[in-house]
Design an enzyme around this catalytic site. Structure first.
Site, PDB file in Angstrom:
ATOM      1  N   ASP A   1      41.147  41.997  43.053  1.00 48.67           N
ATOM      2  CA  ASP A   1      42.468  41.580  42.601  1.00 48.67           C
ATOM      3  C   ASP A   1      43.298  42.796  42.196  1.00 48.67           C
ATOM      4  OD1 ASP A   1      44.629  40.191  41.317  1.00 48.67           O
ATOM      5  OD2 ASP A   1      43.266  38.505  40.995  1.00 48.67           O
TER       6      ASP A   1
ATOM      7  N   THR B   1      48.309  36.224  43.114  1.00 49.33           N
ATOM      8  CA  THR B   1      46.879  35.999  43.322  1.00 49.33           C
ATOM      9  C   THR B   1      46.589  34.819  44.232  1.00 49.33           C
ATOM     10  OG1 THR B   1      46.364  36.958  41.166  1.00 49.33           O
ATOM     11  CG2 THR B   1      44.701  35.518  42.134  1.00 49.33           C
TER      12      THR B   1
ATOM     13  N   LYS C   1      38.465  34.565  38.446  1.00 51.34           N
ATOM     14  CA  LYS C   1      39.602  33.667  38.256  1.00 51.34           C
ATOM     15  C   LYS C   1      39.357  32.366  39.024  1.00 51.34           C
ATOM     16  CE  LYS C   1      43.270  37.143  37.792  1.00 51.34           C
ATOM     17  NZ  LYS C   1      44.529  37.643  38.398  1.00 51.34           N
ATOM     18  N   ASP C   2      39.777  31.260  38.430  1.00 50.54           N
ATOM     19  CA  ASP C   2      39.582  29.978  39.106  1.00 50.54           C
ATOM     20  C   ASP C   2      40.308  29.926  40.444  1.00 50.54           C
ATOM     21  OD1 ASP C   2      42.212  29.792  38.097  1.00 50.54           O
ATOM     22  OD2 ASP C   2      41.684  28.283  36.596  1.00 50.54           O
TER      23      ASP C   2
ATOM     24  N   ASP D   1      44.452  41.197  47.114  1.00 48.96           N
ATOM     25  CA  ASP D   1      45.386  40.074  47.219  1.00 48.96           C
ATOM     26  C   ASP D   1      46.836  40.506  47.059  1.00 48.96           C
ATOM     27  OD1 ASP D   1      45.030  40.730  44.550  1.00 48.96           O
ATOM     28  OD2 ASP D   1      45.058  38.664  43.833  1.00 48.96           O
ATOM     29  N   HIS D   2      47.062  41.668  46.491  1.00 48.15           N
ATOM     30  CA  HIS D   2      48.403  42.219  46.290  1.00 48.15           C
ATOM     31  C   HIS D   2      48.254  43.578  45.626  1.00 48.15           C
ATOM     32  CE1 HIS D   2      47.922  41.315  42.016  1.00 48.15           C
ATOM     33  NE2 HIS D   2      47.627  40.070  42.342  1.00 48.15           N
TER      34      HIS D   2
END
Length: 543
Positions: free
Chosen positions: A38, A77, A159-160, A334-335
């Site tokens: 992430d 995300t 993270k969920d 993701d970014h």
């Protein structure tokens, strides 16, 4: 004489080579490992990976696409993770952001989180229950299970929303960190024995005080205190935390160690990669994002995080090697993120700035409401990105608000441009090199006609979408600029030679590539990405 002998030797050599059959390609791997880091921008990977010797250093010797892209504008995300194993851009996954506004909801809070089922009752603590309700497309694990009923899919995350997007509708196991422990949305599966063991270890770690990490010379060179707007100082921290500080634990390298430890333990307990069918393990490590948000990506804190991640990934890959399983691994982000304006200005980025209050959606909504005599804030949404006109207004007032808000946003000196929903909808979904996409094409790649806002606001480059920094939130992302879009895409499988590739690829290329690695056919047009010929056994289908 010498010339004739040389020609004869050349002909003999050519004949021998032509007569030797090429070795057959290796069989498909037994395990796919997909790792998402992430907030791992390409800039961050490029800066650190060549200096490291653990997992990141090892992966830097793999097949490295240095110009990978999350091509869409909503660089957050949830949309980022939705692309990786679906092969689809957010305009088709319908994950337009981490959250969006649905004004038709009966509840007072109209904000919908991508990881919830907004139609379900809240949990006993008054908070939403993580749900895959918004996972509407098949991911690689789903397709593997359809092709090979014995195939297993496991997703582990800090993270969920990352585990939900990468794991799909019904993985065999899905666990994610809730701030205190690892939990799951799968109440219908047997809890593996290792999960409570890892949770007890995490609880013990949170309960004890954490002395600061020792900074090696590499990180000391990046240690420079920077005083931010409001007086907060970042840049020279070392993750000291007091006993019981769960928030400090989460925003530290320790979280990634726990995620990878659980991933390794589940792999061993479930014997992933050792059955008759191939399996997939999707892992997301979140600490880089929490550290980036808390301190920015440019100081000693991020350096310590990258070194720790390198060690933890190295240990994880060593564990994978020790099992003897034939695995293929892919790593991406993701970014990216924008660094804090004060540090950017010290490095020569003169236009770096915090968002002015006058450029916020709330401020502009109040101005437009007053101008039109409506007497209220007429807009909903965050700062930059999707903005909604209040549905409670009549059709005529909504049209007036849309026109006035567009003009007011566009006139603000910190706003690059603003697009209406109609203009984005009329734009073709982009293709070709992501670096050449126009801003409206980037917005189109994460547009949904139902969920997207009435306006899409693009802040100017190097404007941080934060008015006043606060503890845990001094830096962020979510813009269509390349510092948020550009991420590494790295493939690894033994045996291989290092290859640094500069051509532009997208994260949507990961799924069709891994499908080809497995020999798993995809229906024509079912993905946005393309297969990349990364390993010896990859036979990319021709369209």
């Amino acid at each position: 004489m010498i010339k004739r002998l040389a020609c004869a030797l050349l002909l003999l050599s050519s004949s021998n080579v032509a007569g030797v059959a090429a070795p057959p390609p290796p069989p498909p791997p037994k395990l796919i490992v997909a790792i998402a880091v992430d907030q791992l921008s390409a800039d961050l990977f490029d800066a650190y990976a060549p200096l490291l010797t653990g997992g990141l250093g090892r992966l830097a010797q793999g097949i490295v696409y240095s110009n990978g892209y999350q091509g869409h504008a909503a660089t957050e995300t949830c949309p980022g993770h939705s692309t990786m194993l679906s092969g689809l851009r957010p305009t088709r996954t319908r994950i337009i952001a981490n959250s969006w506004i649905d004004q038709s909801l009966a509840r007072a809070d109209k904000t919908v989180l991508c990881a919830e089922d907004e139609r379900a009752p809240l949990g006993p603590n008054g908070k939403f229950l993580p749900s895959p309700a918004h996972v509407e497309v098949a991911v690689l694990g789903d397709l593997m299970k359809r092709a090979w009923p014995g195939s297993r899919s496991v997703a582990i995350s800090g993270k969920d929303r990352a585990a939900l997007m990468m794991g799909g509708k019904r993985p065999d196991q899905r666990w994610f960190f809730d701030g205190q422990r690892f939990i799951t949305d799968r109440s219908d599966v047997l809890v593996p024995a290792v999960v409570p063991v890892i949770n007890r270890l995490v609880a013990a770690k949170i309960a004890e005080a954490q002395p600061g990490l020792d900074a090696p010379a590499l990180c000391q060179a990046r240690s420079a205190p920077v005083t931010l707007k409001g007086g907060m100082v970042v840049g020279s921290g070392n993750f000291t935390r007091s006993a019981g500080d769960a928030g400090g634990y989460r925003a530290s390298p320790a979280l990634d160690g726990a995620v990878l430890a659980l991933s390794a333990a589940l792999l061993r307990e479930m014997k992933l990669g050792q059955g008759s069918s191939p399996d997939i393990l999707a892992v997301e490590v979140s600490a880089t994002d929490y550290v980036g948000h808390s301190y920015g990506p440019g100081g000693q804190e991020m350096c310590l995080q990258m070194l720790s991640l390198d060690r933890d990934l190295g240990d994880f890959m060593t564990m994978l090697d020790s099992t003897g399983i034939d695995y293929a691994l892919v790593l991406t982000g993701d970014h990216g993120s924008l660094d804090v304006p004060e540090r950017l200005r010290l490095r020569g980025v003169a236009d770096a700035a915090w968002l002015a209050e006058s450029a916020t959606t709330d401020a502009i909504g109040k101005v437009v409401g007053a101008q039109l005599g409506l007497g209220e804030d007429v807009l909903l949404g965050g700062n930059g990105g999707d903005v909604w006109v209040k549905a409670s207004l009549g059709a005529g007032d909504r049209a007036r608000v849309l026109s006035a808000a567009s003009a007011t946003f566009a006139a603000n000196p910190q706003v690059e441009t603003v697009f209406t929903k109609a203009a984005i909808a009329a734009t073709a979904v982009p293709s070709g090199k992501p670096s050449s996409w126009s801003l409206i094409e980037r917005a189109r790649a994460s547009f949904d006609p139902v969920r997207s806002g009435d306006l899409y606001v693009v802040l100017k480059k190097n404007v941080m979408p934060i008015v006043t920094p606060a503890k845990g939130y001094v830096s962020t992302h979510g813009t269509p600029w390349d510092y948020d879009r550009r991420v590494p895409v790295v493939f690894w499988r033994r045996p291989q030679f290092p290859a640094l590739r500069s051509e532009e690829v997208e994260t949507v290329d990961i799924m069709p590539t891994m499908a080809a690695v497995l020999g798993l056919p995809l229906a024509p047009g079912s993905v946005d990405g393309k297969c990349l010929p990364v390993f010896a056994n990859v036979r990319c289908p021709t369209e």
